[in-house]
Design a protein around this motif. Structure first.
Motif, PDB file in Angstrom:
ATOM      1  N   GLY A  34      -2.432   0.065   1.302  1.00 34.45           N
ATOM      2  CA  GLY A  34      -3.076   0.603   0.097  1.00 34.45           C
ATOM      3  C   GLY A  34      -4.585   0.444   0.114  1.00 34.45           C
ATOM      4  O   GLY A  34      -5.301   1.086  -0.654  1.00 34.45           O
ATOM      5  N   GLY A  35      -5.075  -0.459   0.963  1.00 33.83           N
ATOM      6  CA  GLY A  35      -6.513  -0.680   1.090  1.00 33.83           C
ATOM      7  C   GLY A  35      -7.142  -1.447  -0.066  1.00 33.83           C
ATOM      8  O   GLY A  35      -8.350  -1.621  -0.117  1.00 33.83           O
ATOM      9  N   GLN A  36      -6.338  -1.944  -1.004  1.00 33.74           N
ATOM     10  CA  GLN A  36      -6.890  -2.550  -2.219  1.00 33.74           C
ATOM     11  C   GLN A  36      -7.396  -3.975  -2.005  1.00 33.74           C
ATOM     12  O   GLN A  36      -8.142  -4.494  -2.836  1.00 33.74           O
ATOM     13  N   CYS A 114       4.487  -4.461   0.255  1.00 34.06           N
ATOM     14  CA  CYS A 114       4.440  -5.153   1.556  1.00 34.06           C
ATOM     15  C   CYS A 114       3.016  -5.566   1.916  1.00 34.06           C
ATOM     16  O   CYS A 114       2.817  -6.599   2.560  1.00 34.06           O
ATOM     17  N   GLY A 115       2.017  -4.764   1.486  1.00 33.63           N
ATOM     18  CA  GLY A 115       0.625  -5.144   1.739  1.00 33.63           C
ATOM     19  C   GLY A 115       0.297  -6.460   1.064  1.00 33.63           C
ATOM     20  O   GLY A 115      -0.362  -7.330   1.645  1.00 33.63           O
ATOM     21  N   ALA A 118       2.022  -9.187   3.104  1.00 38.95           N
ATOM     22  CA  ALA A 118       1.348  -9.421   4.391  1.00 38.95           C
ATOM     23  C   ALA A 118       0.000 -10.111   4.184  1.00 38.95           C
ATOM     24  O   ALA A 118      -0.403 -10.953   4.980  1.00 38.95           O
ATOM     25  N   ALA A 123      -2.299 -16.154  -4.994  1.00 40.93           N
ATOM     26  CA  ALA A 123      -2.040 -15.714  -6.371  1.00 40.93           C
ATOM     27  C   ALA A 123      -1.339 -14.358  -6.433  1.00 40.93           C
ATOM     28  O   ALA A 123      -1.376 -13.696  -7.473  1.00 40.93           O
ATOM     29  N   GLU A 125       1.568 -11.985  -7.079  1.00 40.77           N
ATOM     30  CA  GLU A 125       2.827 -12.030  -7.841  1.00 40.77           C
ATOM     31  C   GLU A 125       4.022 -11.718  -6.930  1.00 40.77           C
ATOM     32  O   GLU A 125       5.066 -12.360  -7.020  1.00 40.77           O
TER      33      GLU A 125
HETATM   34  C1  LIG Z   1      -9.780  -5.825  -8.745  1.00 40.37           C
HETATM   35  C2  LIG Z   1      -8.515  -6.212  -8.039  1.00 40.37           C
HETATM   36  C3  LIG Z   1      -7.602  -7.019  -8.681  1.00 40.37           C
HETATM   37  C4  LIG Z   1      -6.416  -7.391  -8.047  1.00 40.37           C
HETATM   38  N1  LIG Z   1      -5.539  -8.193  -8.724  1.00 40.37           N
HETATM   39  C5  LIG Z   1      -4.393  -8.547  -8.112  1.00 40.37           C
HETATM   40  C6  LIG Z   1      -3.445  -9.361  -8.787  1.00 40.37           C
HETATM   41  O1  LIG Z   1      -3.599  -9.732  -9.956  1.00 40.37           O
HETATM   42  N2  LIG Z   1      -2.329  -9.728  -8.111  1.00 40.37           N
HETATM   43  C7  LIG Z   1      -2.103  -9.309  -6.812  1.00 40.37           C
HETATM   44  O2  LIG Z   1      -1.064  -9.666  -6.242  1.00 40.37           O
HETATM   45  N3  LIG Z   1      -2.973  -8.532  -6.171  1.00 40.37           N
HETATM   46  C8  LIG Z   1      -4.106  -8.145  -6.780  1.00 40.37           C
HETATM   47  N4  LIG Z   1      -4.985  -7.350  -6.104  1.00 40.37           N
HETATM   48  C9  LIG Z   1      -4.677  -6.976  -4.703  1.00 40.37           C
HETATM   49  C10 LIG Z   1      -3.749  -5.773  -4.632  1.00 40.37           C
HETATM   50  O3  LIG Z   1      -2.473  -6.105  -5.170  1.00 40.37           O
HETATM   51  C11 LIG Z   1      -3.525  -5.275  -3.200  1.00 40.37           C
HETATM   52  O4  LIG Z   1      -2.905  -4.043  -3.322  1.00 40.37           O
HETATM   53  C12 LIG Z   1      -2.703  -6.125  -2.275  1.00 40.37           C
HETATM   54  O5  LIG Z   1      -3.157  -7.425  -2.169  1.00 40.37           O
HETATM   55  C13 LIG Z   1      -2.722  -5.615  -0.827  1.00 40.37           C
HETATM   56  O6  LIG Z   1      -1.942  -4.478  -0.704  1.00 40.37           O
HETATM   57  P1  LIG Z   1      -2.541  -3.196  -0.020  1.00 40.37           P
HETATM   58  O7  LIG Z   1      -1.390  -2.299   0.223  1.00 40.37           O
HETATM   59  O8  LIG Z   1      -3.663  -2.689  -0.810  1.00 40.37           O
HETATM   60  O9  LIG Z   1      -3.023  -3.767   1.429  1.00 40.37           O
HETATM   61  P2  LIG Z   1      -4.360  -3.540   2.253  1.00 40.37           P
HETATM   62  O10 LIG Z   1      -5.553  -3.844   1.435  1.00 40.37           O
HETATM   63  O11 LIG Z   1      -4.301  -2.220   2.934  1.00 40.37           O
HETATM   64  O12 LIG Z   1      -4.170  -4.669   3.369  1.00 40.37           O
HETATM   65  C14 LIG Z   1      -4.332  -6.038   3.055  1.00 40.37           C
HETATM   66  C15 LIG Z   1      -4.096  -6.862   4.338  1.00 40.37           C
HETATM   67  O13 LIG Z   1      -2.718  -6.849   4.697  1.00 40.37           O
HETATM   68  C16 LIG Z   1      -2.530  -6.221   5.966  1.00 40.37           C
HETATM   69  N5  LIG Z   1      -1.364  -5.348   5.814  1.00 40.37           N
HETATM   70  C17 LIG Z   1      -1.133  -4.484   4.799  1.00 40.37           C
HETATM   71  N6  LIG Z   1       0.074  -3.923   4.937  1.00 40.37           N
HETATM   72  C18 LIG Z   1       0.604  -4.425   6.077  1.00 40.37           C
HETATM   73  C19 LIG Z   1       1.845  -4.224   6.751  1.00 40.37           C
HETATM   74  N7  LIG Z   1       2.759  -3.404   6.259  1.00 40.37           N
HETATM   75  N8  LIG Z   1       2.065  -4.903   7.899  1.00 40.37           N
HETATM   76  C20 LIG Z   1       1.121  -5.761   8.385  1.00 40.37           C
HETATM   77  N9  LIG Z   1      -0.065  -5.998   7.796  1.00 40.37           N
HETATM   78  C21 LIG Z   1      -0.305  -5.338   6.652  1.00 40.37           C
HETATM   79  C22 LIG Z   1      -3.817  -5.445   6.248  1.00 40.37           C
HETATM   80  O14 LIG Z   1      -4.057  -5.316   7.641  1.00 40.37           O
HETATM   81  C23 LIG Z   1      -4.850  -6.323   5.566  1.00 40.37           C
HETATM   82  O15 LIG Z   1      -5.205  -7.420   6.390  1.00 40.37           O
HETATM   83  C24 LIG Z   1      -6.160  -6.942  -6.716  1.00 40.37           C
HETATM   84  C25 LIG Z   1      -7.077  -6.114  -6.062  1.00 40.37           C
HETATM   85  C26 LIG Z   1      -8.241  -5.743  -6.708  1.00 40.37           C
HETATM   86  C27 LIG Z   1      -9.217  -4.850  -5.981  1.00 40.37           C
END
Ligand SMILES: Cc1cc2nc3c(=O)[nH]c(=O)nc-3n(C[C@H](O)[C@H](O)[C@H](O)COP(=O)(O)OP(=O)(O)OC[C@H]3O[C@@H](n4cnc5c(N)ncnc54)[C@H](O)[C@@H]3O)c2cc1C
Length: 285
Positions: A34-36, A114-115, A118, A123, A125
């Motif tokens: 998701g890149g978040q 899953c992101g 991983a 923190a 959830e």
């Molecule tokens: C303002 C803000 C507030 C947030 N608040 C919260 C919160 O309250 N609670 C919470 O839990 N999160 C929070 N987040 C984080 C959010 O939930 C992210 O979506 C999550 O942490 C990572 O998921 P993603 O898919 O975006 O992963 P990405 O950002 O794409 O990746 C995160 C990391 O995981 C690795 N990765 C991702 N997917 C895989 C995979 N399938 N296999 C192997 N490696 C992988 C990536 O290489 C990278 O290192 C917040 C983010 C922001 C910007």
């Protein structure tokens, strides 16, 4: 700031993704879900991956299915999928209660379950839920598939048992029996912020007292884990204010809280006592 330059890869199949990972993981190749979490750290140049393997185009990873009594959550499934129960019964209800605590709506439409697992933010959830329910993490690489139990998966802050060249392809959560009670409670300063502490509780109110108690904390220790002493204070006992207070106290005593700027370990321990108690009250209501 803008990210440092990187090579962008967009595989269309899991096989292509793991082949690419095998080629570039050693050269700081990372999965982009998701890149978040990843993109903000790249924008601040706290992370400078040389390769990004974008898994968003892989249709097979969008799977959300029940198989052998488990909910299988593919790596492409976003947080927002859980806004409504994805499965009948207590598991679907628990997930849709918890998701509302993750960040804000726009982030939930991109970030993936899953992101989060991983990434293993203390923190997260979803990490707390995965620990409480003994989730199975399905890792894929060119060497094959391995299934990692939650208790062996979370190693430390943002550190897991996944190898660099492994893709977390799926997380599996057990369906919960219909009589399962659950509660979730977290504390943060502003809605949408990462939690300072949270508690997930699950139990079944059997005739001879509670069975199958599961209690996990998030945001408290470096990694989420089941609090077995607290579970022991619940199992076999009749749900009551005194039982819940004893379980909450056991969790607070057993916790080894993180200490960071502005938040002492003692404060987090107090939160554990309160949040476990409130989550148990909610479960019983
Ligand atoms: C303002 C803000 C507030 C947030 N608040 C919260 C919160 O309250 N609670 C919470 O839990 N999160 C929070 N987040 C984080 C959010 O939930 C992210 O979506 C999550 O942490 C990572 O998921 P993603 O898919 O975006 O992963 P990405 O950002 O794409 O990746 C995160 C990391 O995981 C690795 N990765 C991702 N997917 C895989 C995979 N399938 N296999 C192997 N490696 C992988 C990536 O290489 C990278 O290192 C917040 C983010 C922001 C910007």
């Amino acid at each position: 700031m803008k990210p440092a330059p990187f090579h962008y890869h967009a595989p269309q199949t899991i096989e292509e993704a793991v082949t690419l990972l095998a080629q570039v993981a050693a050269d700081d190749g990372r999965v982009l879900a998701g890149g978040q979490s990843l993109v903000p750290t790249m924008a601040f140049r706290l992370a400078r991956p040389r390769h990004l393997i974008d898994i968003n185009g892989i249709a097979a990873l969008k799977r959300l299915a029940v198989e052998d009594g488990k909910l299988c959550i593919g790596a492409g499934v976003r947080h927002a999928a859980f806004h409504r129960p994805v499965v009948d019964g207590p598991l679907g209800q628990l997930l849709s209660q918890v998701v509302r605590h993750i960040a804000h709506h726009p982030i939930r439409t991109r970030g993936t379950f899953c992101g989060s697992v991983a990434h293993a933010d203390p923190a997260s959830e979803w990490c707390a839920v995965a620990a409480a329910l003994d989730a199975e993490m399905v890792a894929r690489s060119t060497r094959g598939t391995r299934v990692i139990a939650a208790k062996d998966f979370f190693d430390d802050i943002m550190t897991t048992a996944l190898a660099d060249e492994e893709l977390l392809a799926e997380v599996r959560l057990p369906l919960l029996p219909a009589d399962t009670r659950f509660g979730f409670c977290e504390f943060n300063r502003r809605a949408g912020d990462f939690a300072i502490a949270m508690a997930v509780v699950v139990y079944r109110p059997g005739k001879g007292g509670v069975t199958d108690a599961r209690i996990a904390l998030g945001g408290v220790e470096a990694s989420p884990r089941r609090m077995t002493a607290a579970e022991g204070a619940l199992n076999g006992r009749v749900p009551s204010a005194a039982t819940f207070a004893a379980a909450a106290e056991a969790a607070a005593v057993a916790a080894d809280p993180l200490e960071d700027e502005g938040i002492s370990a003692g404060y987090r321990r107090d939160l554990v006592r309160t949040l476990v108690r409130r989550a148990l009250d909610e479960a019983a209501a």
